[in-house]
Design an enzyme around this catalytic site. Structure first.
Site, PDB file in Angstrom:
ATOM      1  N   SER A 153     -10.583  -7.025  11.909  1.00 46.05           N
ATOM      2  CA  SER A 153     -10.069  -5.793  12.515  1.00 46.05           C
ATOM      3  C   SER A 153      -8.704  -5.441  11.910  1.00 46.05           C
ATOM      4  O   SER A 153      -8.595  -5.277  10.699  1.00 46.05           O
ATOM      5  CB  SER A 153     -10.010  -5.968  14.036  1.00 46.05           C
ATOM      6  N   ASP A 246     -19.380   1.344  15.533  1.00 49.16           N
ATOM      7  CA  ASP A 246     -17.941   1.100  15.502  1.00 49.16           C
ATOM      8  C   ASP A 246     -17.253   2.320  14.887  1.00 49.16           C
ATOM      9  O   ASP A 246     -17.642   2.769  13.804  1.00 49.16           O
ATOM     10  CB  ASP A 246     -17.685  -0.145  14.646  1.00 49.16           C
ATOM     11  N   HIS A 276     -17.629  -2.730  17.923  1.00 51.58           N
ATOM     12  CA  HIS A 276     -16.466  -3.453  17.422  1.00 51.58           C
ATOM     13  C   HIS A 276     -16.179  -4.652  18.329  1.00 51.58           C
ATOM     14  O   HIS A 276     -16.103  -4.519  19.548  1.00 51.58           O
ATOM     15  CB  HIS A 276     -15.252  -2.525  17.373  1.00 51.58           C
TER      16      HIS A 276
END
Length: 307
Positions: A153, A246, A276
């Site tokens: 991320s 996502d 996500h």
């Protein structure tokens, strides 16, 4: 992004997904509690202070306790958290598992968090950790010639920025970069960002706010955002994953495409029906994903050393 499109197993756990609102960072930090999981057998976790060129940063090192031959590859890991959440301990369990599976040393960087410390603080910390790893390799049983980066991320953004910084400043040469569901672009104009207003866990609003906290009023440029970098040549082999549902999906796909166009080796995976951060839950898809991640990093870290 319709919830009905979720993988069937993820649909069963969606009610357990924590609510995170980046309009209030203290509340967001309180909403995400990290409970260290069981450490892998025969892996030791220690805390060190990494220093290079008068700058220091804390790191947590996961190392196999039984080393039978030679120095081990080193993976420098940057945790996720929207630039504002988490710590080097966030992924203790997975880092220990990675150290055991790959027979490598994992160095988790306790980089400074936004908004208290905006760009370039975190990148500076990550670059420091890599340069320290080269100098300290002998003392921790590592191979200074085989160092890779792992970021998830926002941590993947830091990993990508670190790879670019090291390339531009003369090394060290990296064995790989693994960018897992990466944050790469501050712009919110892709189809997946436009579709992700109501995405599970990490939505478009949080994505935009996280960049605002990270930039701290700075105008974004090719140093803050890897997607804005014009020259993507001469970067390490890259393993990059995105998730179908996502908001960040398209920026990862586009970065992979541009890396390929610049002549780099790239392996790209898009996980169907996934949101996500879905690997926080133990599902069949999560297990397949983690196995794929480990296998790809194993090929890159434990394969023949490139000259």
């Amino acid at each position: 992004m319709r919830i009905d499109d979720l993988d069937p197993e993820l649909l069963l756990v969606v009610s357990e997904v924590p609510a995170v609102d980046f309009r209030n960072i203290p509340a967001a930090r309180a909403a995400i509690t990290i409970s260290p999981g069981p450490s892998a057998a025969n892996v030791v976790v220690t805390e060190w202070v990494a220093g290079f060129d008068a700058h220091t940063v804390g790191v947590r090192i996961s190392s196999p306790s039984r080393v039978t031959s030679g120095p081990l590859p080193i993976v420098v890991e940057m945790h996720g958290g929207g630039f504002a959440l988490g710590s080097a301990a966030s992924n203790d369990a997975s880092n220990a598992g990675l150290a055991a599976a790959l027979r490598c040393i994992v160095i988790a960087v306790d980089y400074r968090l936004a908004p208290e410390f905006p760009y370039p603080a975190a990148v500076h910390d990550c670059v420091t950790a890599v340069r320290w790893a080269v100098d300290a390799a002998d003392s921790i049983g590592g191979d200074p010639g085989r160092i890779g980066l792992l970021g998830t991320s926002a941590g993947a953004c830091l990993a990508a920025c670190t790879a670019l910084e090291l390339r531009d400043s003369g090394g060290p040469r990296l064995a790989m970069q693994a960018l897992i569901e990466p944050v790469l672009d501050d712009r919110a104009d892709s189809p997946s960002m436009k579709q992700g207003v109501d995405a599970v866990f990490w939505n478009t609003g949080n994505a935009v706010l996280s960049w605002q906290h990270y930039l701290g009023g700075r105008v974004p440029d090719e140093h803050t955002s890897p997607a804005r970098r014009q020259d993507l040549g001469n970067l390490p082999p890259t393993y990059l994953t995105v998730n179908e549902l996502d908001p960040l999906r398209d920026q990862g796909v586009d970065y992979a495409r541009r890396l390929l166009a610049a002549g780099n080796r790239v392996e790209l995976h898009c996980w169907p029906g996934a949101f996500h951060g879905f690997t926080m839950f133990d599902t069949a898809l999560s297990r397949r994903t983690r196995a794929s991640d480990v296998a790809a990093m194993d090929r890159l870290m434990n394969g023949p050393v490139s000259s």
